[in-house]
Enzyme design. Sequence first.
Site, PDB file in Angstrom:
ATOM      1  CE  LYS A  13      -1.966  -0.759   3.876  1.00  0.00           C
ATOM      2  NZ  LYS A  13      -1.608  -2.198   4.228  1.00  0.00           N
ATOM      3  NE  ARG A  88      -3.866  -1.339  10.598  1.00  0.00           N
ATOM      4  CZ  ARG A  88      -2.971  -0.984   9.674  1.00  0.00           C
ATOM      5  NH1 ARG A  88      -2.891   0.173   9.235  1.00  0.00           N
ATOM      6  NH2 ARG A  88      -1.980  -1.684   9.675  1.00  0.00           N
ATOM      7  NE  ARG A 127       7.772  -3.203   6.005  1.00  0.00           N
ATOM      8  CZ  ARG A 127       6.335  -2.804   5.962  1.00  0.00           C
ATOM      9  NH1 ARG A 127       5.789  -2.532   5.087  1.00  0.00           N
ATOM     10  NH2 ARG A 127       5.793  -3.036   7.340  1.00  0.00           N
ATOM     11  NE  ARG A 160       6.662  -0.772  10.193  1.00  0.00           N
ATOM     12  CZ  ARG A 160       5.592  -0.761   9.603  1.00  0.00           C
ATOM     13  NH1 ARG A 160       5.550  -0.253   8.521  1.00  0.00           N
ATOM     14  NH2 ARG A 160       4.443  -1.479   9.953  1.00  0.00           N
ATOM     15  NE  ARG A 171       2.570  -5.176  11.283  1.00  0.00           N
ATOM     16  CZ  ARG A 171       3.694  -5.157  10.538  1.00  0.00           C
ATOM     17  NH1 ARG A 171       4.849  -5.753  10.876  1.00  0.00           N
ATOM     18  NH2 ARG A 171       3.805  -4.445   9.338  1.00  0.00           N
TER      19      ARG A 171
HETATM   20  P1  ADP Z   1       1.393  -2.220   8.411  1.00  0.00           P
HETATM   21  O1  ADP Z   1       0.061  -2.270   7.628  1.00  0.00           O
HETATM   22  O2  ADP Z   1       2.354  -2.906   7.301  1.00  0.00           O
HETATM   23  O3  ADP Z   1       1.481  -3.346   9.356  1.00  0.00           O
HETATM   24  P2  ADP Z   1       1.245   0.493   9.098  1.00  0.00           P
HETATM   25  O4  ADP Z   1       2.355   0.943   9.069  1.00  0.00           O
HETATM   26  O5  ADP Z   1       0.067   0.726   8.446  1.00  0.00           O
HETATM   27  O6  ADP Z   1       2.076  -1.186   8.912  1.00  0.00           O
HETATM   28  O7  ADP Z   1       0.675   0.375  10.687  1.00  0.00           O
HETATM   29  C1  ADP Z   1       1.860  -0.014  11.601  1.00  0.00           C
HETATM   30  C2  ADP Z   1       1.050  -0.270  13.040  1.00  0.00           C
HETATM   31  O8  ADP Z   1       0.700   0.958  13.510  1.00  0.00           O
HETATM   32  C3  ADP Z   1      -0.191  -1.278  13.026  1.00  0.00           C
HETATM   33  O9  ADP Z   1       0.122  -2.506  13.379  1.00  0.00           O
HETATM   34  C4  ADP Z   1      -0.926  -0.651  14.197  1.00  0.00           C
HETATM   35  O10 ADP Z   1      -0.528  -0.965  15.398  1.00  0.00           O
HETATM   36  C5  ADP Z   1      -0.821   0.866  14.057  1.00  0.00           C
HETATM   37  N1  ADP Z   1      -1.734   1.449  13.152  1.00  0.00           N
HETATM   38  C6  ADP Z   1      -1.469   2.014  11.748  1.00  0.00           C
HETATM   39  N2  ADP Z   1      -2.690   2.249  11.264  1.00  0.00           N
HETATM   40  C7  ADP Z   1      -3.691   2.324  12.266  1.00  0.00           C
HETATM   41  C8  ADP Z   1      -5.183   2.532  12.234  1.00  0.00           C
HETATM   42  N3  ADP Z   1      -5.790   3.017  11.344  1.00  0.00           N
HETATM   43  N4  ADP Z   1      -5.967   1.955  13.572  1.00  0.00           N
HETATM   44  C9  ADP Z   1      -5.120   1.738  14.414  1.00  0.00           C
HETATM   45  N5  ADP Z   1      -3.742   1.206  14.512  1.00  0.00           N
HETATM   46  C10 ADP Z   1      -2.983   1.651  13.411  1.00  0.00           C
END
Ligand code: ADP
Length: 221
Positions: A13, A88, A127, A160, A171
């Site tokens: 994404k 999400r 990654r 990360r 996740r």
């Molecule tokens: P990925 O989708 O690759 O796991 P992101 O960078 O989008 O990585 O998100 C990393 C973490 O940040 C998630 O596992 C969560 O803990 C938090 N996070 C990101 N976006 C949201 C959201 N919309 N609502 C709740 N937590 C979020």
Amino acid sequence: MRIVFLGAPGAGKGTQARRLEGRNGWPQVSTGDLLRSAVSAGTPLGRKAKAAMDAGELVSDQLVMQLLDERLRQADCNDGFILDGFPRSRSQARLLGELLGNSGQQLDAVLMLDVDTGILMKRLTGRRTCSATGKLLNIHFSPPEELAASRAAGGKLIQRDDDTEETIANRLAVYERQTRPLLEHYAHLLRRVDGLGAPGEVFERVLAALKPTLEAAPADG
Ligand code: ADP
């Protein structure tokens, strides 16, 4: 143009949203990036969010909405934006609907990047971000010359905090349980794209899938 990018962690994404931003100018708004900045700046919000992020759980709607609301009010979002990693869950989709509705806005498209779970695991465990160039790389998939260029620039490959196997597994489970139901919620706006292949190939598919929406959009977004 207001677009949501849906897809599991590692589906690409961020990569695709950044490419679309580069091409059309609507900013990529990633709640993950906003949260990581808050964590590294050590803000009170960041301190509250960190434990959930490290465990691969969702951060509370209240904290995420606070960051998102602030970000979407900035002038560069006036003509549109690309949401990456938000919403999400069903509750976040409802909150987004309310937030946009309050200012007479609506979503134009929801784009889903489809990638097989086995591949996602490899993408996420491999990654890295280059500390010198900021480029996203993958120790399993990036072309050797890109990895060499990062070394030549004196970069370190940074992983990360939440890209460990245990957190990744959680996740992915959280995605299945909380985010996948949004495919149904957004069925009327949904475009599915095969996310397998080189980023450039996938981007061509993204553009093709969005073509009707891009053509229908007024010039000012
Ligand atoms: P990925 O989708 O690759 O796991 P992101 O960078 O989008 O990585 O998100 C990393 C973490 O940040 C998630 O596992 C969560 O803990 C938090 N996070 C990101 N976006 C949201 C959201 N919309 N609502 C709740 N937590 C979020």
